[in-house]
Motif scaffolding. Structure first.
Motif, PDB file in Angstrom:
ATOM      1  N   ARG A 116       0.851  -1.210   0.000  1.00 52.97           N
ATOM      2  CA  ARG A 116       0.000   0.000   0.000  1.00 52.97           C
ATOM      3  C   ARG A 116       0.883   1.255   0.000  1.00 52.97           C
ATOM      4  NH1 ARG A 116      -5.382  -0.956   1.484  1.00 52.97           N
ATOM      5  NH2 ARG A 116      -5.816  -3.093   2.138  1.00 52.97           N
ATOM      6  N   ASP A 117       1.912   1.242   0.802  1.00 49.21           N
ATOM      7  CA  ASP A 117       2.842   2.382   0.898  1.00 49.21           C
ATOM      8  C   ASP A 117       3.486   2.645  -0.451  1.00 49.21           C
ATOM      9  OD1 ASP A 117       5.770   3.111   2.924  1.00 49.21           O
ATOM     10  OD2 ASP A 117       4.032   4.365   2.466  1.00 49.21           O
ATOM     11  N   LEU A 118       3.696   1.582  -1.206  1.00 45.84           N
ATOM     12  CA  LEU A 118       4.364   1.680  -2.510  1.00 45.84           C
ATOM     13  C   LEU A 118       3.626   2.649  -3.429  1.00 45.84           C
ATOM     14  CD1 LEU A 118       6.603   0.560  -4.347  1.00 45.84           C
ATOM     15  CD2 LEU A 118       5.086  -1.358  -4.873  1.00 45.84           C
ATOM     16  N   ALA A 119       2.303   2.659  -3.351  1.00 40.06           N
ATOM     17  CA  ALA A 119       1.525   3.566  -4.219  1.00 40.06           C
ATOM     18  C   ALA A 119       1.890   5.023  -3.932  1.00 40.06           C
ATOM     19  CB  ALA A 119       0.037   3.326  -4.007  1.00 40.06           C
ATOM     20  N   THR A 120       2.102   5.340  -2.666  1.00 39.89           N
ATOM     21  CA  THR A 120       2.498   6.719  -2.311  1.00 39.89           C
ATOM     22  C   THR A 120       3.848   7.056  -2.938  1.00 39.89           C
ATOM     23  OG1 THR A 120       1.286   6.539  -0.217  1.00 39.89           O
ATOM     24  CG2 THR A 120       2.981   8.256  -0.343  1.00 39.89           C
ATOM     25  N   HIS A 121       4.775   6.111  -2.835  1.00 37.00           N
ATOM     26  CA  HIS A 121       6.107   6.368  -3.392  1.00 37.00           C
ATOM     27  C   HIS A 121       6.046   6.488  -4.922  1.00 37.00           C
ATOM     28  CE1 HIS A 121       6.925   5.218   0.612  1.00 37.00           C
ATOM     29  NE2 HIS A 121       7.058   3.935   0.408  1.00 37.00           N
ATOM     30  N   LEU A 122       5.183   5.682  -5.556  1.00 38.58           N
ATOM     31  CA  LEU A 122       5.070   5.733  -7.028  1.00 38.58           C
ATOM     32  C   LEU A 122       4.486   7.079  -7.471  1.00 38.58           C
ATOM     33  CD1 LEU A 122       3.782   2.100  -7.698  1.00 38.58           C
ATOM     34  CD2 LEU A 122       5.948   3.069  -8.514  1.00 38.58           C
ATOM     35  N   VAL A 123       3.422   7.518  -6.789  1.00 39.31           N
ATOM     36  CA  VAL A 123       2.793   8.798  -7.160  1.00 39.31           C
ATOM     37  C   VAL A 123       3.763   9.943  -6.913  1.00 39.31           C
ATOM     38  CG1 VAL A 123       0.949  10.425  -6.558  1.00 39.31           C
ATOM     39  CG2 VAL A 123       0.438   7.980  -6.800  1.00 39.31           C
ATOM     40  N   ARG A 124       4.447   9.893  -5.765  1.00 42.20           N
ATOM     41  CA  ARG A 124       5.387  10.978  -5.437  1.00 42.20           C
ATOM     42  C   ARG A 124       6.533  11.012  -6.448  1.00 42.20           C
ATOM     43  NH1 ARG A 124       6.813   9.713  -0.399  1.00 42.20           N
ATOM     44  NH2 ARG A 124       5.550  11.292   0.631  1.00 42.20           N
ATOM     45  N   THR A 125       7.093   9.862  -6.749  1.00 40.92           N
ATOM     46  CA  THR A 125       8.245   9.821  -7.651  1.00 40.92           C
ATOM     47  C   THR A 125       7.852  10.295  -9.044  1.00 40.92           C
ATOM     48  OG1 THR A 125       9.176   8.003  -6.370  1.00 40.92           O
ATOM     49  CG2 THR A 125      10.041   8.315  -8.603  1.00 40.92           C
ATOM     50  N   ARG A 126       6.668   9.891  -9.501  1.00 39.93           N
ATOM     51  CA  ARG A 126       6.215  10.312 -10.838  1.00 39.93           C
ATOM     52  C   ARG A 126       6.069  11.828 -10.889  1.00 39.93           C
ATOM     53  NH1 ARG A 126       0.606   7.942 -13.007  1.00 39.93           N
ATOM     54  NH2 ARG A 126      -0.194   9.503 -11.545  1.00 39.93           N
ATOM     55  N   MET A 127       5.519  12.423  -9.817  1.00 38.84           N
ATOM     56  CA  MET A 127       5.329  13.886  -9.814  1.00 38.84           C
ATOM     57  C   MET A 127       6.674  14.610  -9.720  1.00 38.84           C
ATOM     58  SD  MET A 127       1.904  14.548  -7.517  1.00 38.84           S
ATOM     59  CE  MET A 127       1.866  16.293  -7.966  1.00 38.84           C
ATOM     60  N   LEU A 128       7.592  14.078  -8.909  1.00 37.89           N
ATOM     61  CA  LEU A 128       8.917  14.711  -8.787  1.00 37.89           C
ATOM     62  C   LEU A 128       9.637  14.651 -10.133  1.00 37.89           C
ATOM     63  CD1 LEU A 128      10.085  13.312  -5.319  1.00 37.89           C
ATOM     64  CD2 LEU A 128       9.491  15.697  -5.821  1.00 37.89           C
ATOM     65  N   VAL A 129       9.555  13.483 -10.792  1.00 36.21           N
ATOM     66  CA  VAL A 129      10.227  13.331 -12.094  1.00 36.21           C
ATOM     67  C   VAL A 129       9.608  14.284 -13.119  1.00 36.21           C
ATOM     68  CG1 VAL A 129      10.529  11.726 -14.040  1.00 36.21           C
ATOM     69  CG2 VAL A 129      11.022  10.964 -11.707  1.00 36.21           C
ATOM     70  N   ALA A 130       8.304  14.532 -12.979  1.00 36.32           N
ATOM     71  CA  ALA A 130       7.619  15.451 -13.905  1.00 36.32           C
ATOM     72  C   ALA A 130       7.984  16.904 -13.603  1.00 36.32           C
ATOM     73  CB  ALA A 130       6.106  15.261 -13.801  1.00 36.32           C
ATOM     74  N   GLY A 131       8.684  17.137 -12.485  1.00 39.89           N
ATOM     75  CA  GLY A 131       9.160  18.488 -12.196  1.00 39.89           C
ATOM     76  C   GLY A 131       8.412  19.212 -11.087  1.00 39.89           C
ATOM     77  N   TYR A 132       7.455  18.551 -10.473  1.00 38.57           N
ATOM     78  CA  TYR A 132       6.735  19.204  -9.371  1.00 38.57           C
ATOM     79  C   TYR A 132       7.648  19.267  -8.138  1.00 38.57           C
ATOM     80  CZ  TYR A 132       2.431  18.669 -12.081  1.00 38.57           C
ATOM     81  OH  TYR A 132       1.474  18.749 -13.065  1.00 38.57           O
ATOM     82  N   PRO A 133       7.660  20.379  -7.421  1.00 37.31           N
ATOM     83  CA  PRO A 133       8.454  20.442  -6.187  1.00 37.31           C
ATOM     84  C   PRO A 133       7.801  19.599  -5.092  1.00 37.31           C
ATOM     85  CG  PRO A 133       7.226  22.478  -6.475  1.00 37.31           C
ATOM     86  CD  PRO A 133       6.995  21.662  -7.718  1.00 37.31           C
ATOM     87  N   LEU A 134       8.615  19.191  -4.118  1.00 30.90           N
ATOM     88  CA  LEU A 134       8.117  18.298  -3.065  1.00 30.90           C
ATOM     89  C   LEU A 134       6.914  18.897  -2.333  1.00 30.90           C
ATOM     90  CD1 LEU A 134       8.370  15.683  -1.458  1.00 30.90           C
ATOM     91  CD2 LEU A 134      10.100  16.817  -0.014  1.00 30.90           C
ATOM     92  N   SER A 135       6.924  20.225  -2.164  1.00 34.66           N
ATOM     93  CA  SER A 135       5.793  20.858  -1.451  1.00 34.66           C
ATOM     94  C   SER A 135       4.491  20.654  -2.210  1.00 34.66           C
ATOM     95  CB  SER A 135       6.080  22.346  -1.234  1.00 34.66           C
ATOM     96  OG  SER A 135       6.501  22.962  -2.442  1.00 34.66           O
ATOM     97  N   GLN A 136       4.541  20.734  -3.538  1.00 31.71           N
ATOM     98  CA  GLN A 136       3.308  20.530  -4.321  1.00 31.71           C
ATOM     99  C   GLN A 136       2.924  19.051  -4.341  1.00 31.71           C
ATOM    100  OE1 GLN A 136       3.149  22.465  -8.174  1.00 31.71           O
ATOM    101  NE2 GLN A 136       4.220  24.288  -7.397  1.00 31.71           N
TER     102      GLN A 136
END
Ligand code: FO1
Length: 338
Positions: A116-136
């Motif tokens: 379940r935790d993995l989904a959080t890491h996948l969504v976060r990593t995809r957004m970071l790679v797309a250029g979103y800052p960690l705060s967003q």
């Protein structure tokens, strides 16, 4: 809200009569202890605007994924998704992917990567790679979890706590990631130093400075004073931002009866020469009137602490159940005069 007339720092609120000034509290927090305290604060102060400035020094990239343990622990705890026994990760977790990775011999196998935790890491990593800052990214993840507080990383820039230890095999000093030290070695290797890699290029995340500037109180949660609260305060500009607050600064001791309640703060404090006691940590944070941080310092009812220049109060500090944590949060607000 009680205005403390003797406290010169409080600007008079020239609000139209009848307007209830919404109280704003900023909390500096780490993982499990910080999350539990925030849960108590949310219930102790309904209707108060709470901003949590959370440590990101524990963040780590593993199996190609960016993992933010303290942000996730706070988000899951306040969003009621946390595993209450572990204090981290998801309730009802399964470990299939972790086992499959181990079957491939994909290191590290020591990290508890839940399905379940993995989904959080996948969504976060995809957004970071797309250029979103960690705060967003954090705000986006919070849309699902509704933590009830504004969740801010301490910085959008990457800062990682690494631990300098002596390799038992070679006898040579080396730096390992905090998570490896904490999880794989259970903090058994004596830490010679904690290094916040990247901190010199970091600055407070958007919203952090602004939150301090209007805070009616700032609370240092009972988190690890070295690797959690210490890491947050080490971000350039963070201490100045904190000390700009018109409100009082209140800290809560993570050391109760001379030892840590959970976590391994006692393994971290000696590396900075800090005595493992409520007094030692209080003195480490120092008195705001003397170049330090604290206006008030809460210690457990069985402890005493002489911290010159600081209003020291002895109250129950064991977060044994939600009611106890709520009372503790209430005591912190009382010490803050709000
Ligand atoms: N802590 C452990 O003791 N063992 C683990 O396997 C572990 C995995 C883990 C996964 C995700 C996460 O958000 C936290 C995790 N933690 C684990 C806790 C984490 O190491 C600590 O909570 C913080 O880094 C220190 O506060």
């Amino acid at each position: 809200m009680q205005i403390d007339p003797t406290d010169s720092r409080r600007p008079e609120r020239d609000l139209p009569s009848g307007t209830m000034a919404c109280m704003e509290i900023v909390v500096i927090a780490g993982g499990v202890g910080g999350a539990r305290f925030l849960a108590g604060l949310v219930t102790a102060a309904p209707g108060v605007t709470i901003t949590a400035v959370v440590n990101t020094g524990d963040d780590v990239t593993l199996h190609g994924l960016r993992i933010c343990p303290d942000l996730d622990t706070v988000m899951y705890t306040l969003g009621d998704g946390i595993d209450p026994g572990r204090g981290w990760g998801r309730r009802g977790e399964t470990w299939t992917v972790k086992d499959e990775l181990a079957a491939y011999g994909a290191e590290p196998t020591w990290f508890g990567l839940g399905d379940r935790d993995l989904a959080t890491h996948l969504v976060r990593t995809r957004m970071l790679v797309a250029g979103y800052p960690l705060s967003q990214v954090t705000t986006a993840l919070g849309e699902r979890w509704q933590p009830g507080v504004t969740l801010l990383p301490m910085s959008d820039q990457r800062v990682e706590t690494h631990v300098v230890v002596t390799d038992p095999q070679t006898g040579r000093q080396q730096a390992i990631h905090f998570q490896e030290w904490w999880i794989k070695h259970r903090a058994a290797l004596d830490p010679a130093a904690f290094v916040q890699v990247g901190v010199e290029d970091a600055r407070p995340a958007p919203g952090v400075v602004e939150a301090f500037a209007t805070a009616d109180a700032v609370v240092l949660a009972p988190s690890n004073p070295v690797v959690s609260v210490g890491t947050v305060l080490g971000v350039p500009g963070m201490r100045e931002a904190l000390l700009s607050t018109p409100g009082r600064v209140v800290g809560l001791s993570p050391i109760v009866g001379g030892s840590v309640v959970r976590g391994m703060a006692d393994r971290c404090l000696p590396a900075l020469g800090i005595e493992i006691s409520a007094e030692g940590v209080g003195r480490h944070y120092g008195a705001r009137s003397d170049g330090g941080l604290l206006d008030a310092w809460l210690v457990h009812e069985s402890d005493t602490a002489d911290v010159p220049g600081v209003d020291v109060r002895a109250v129950p500090l064991l977060m044994s159940d939600p009611a106890a944590t709520q009372a503790m949060a209430r005591a912190a607000l009382d010490a803050a005069g709000v």
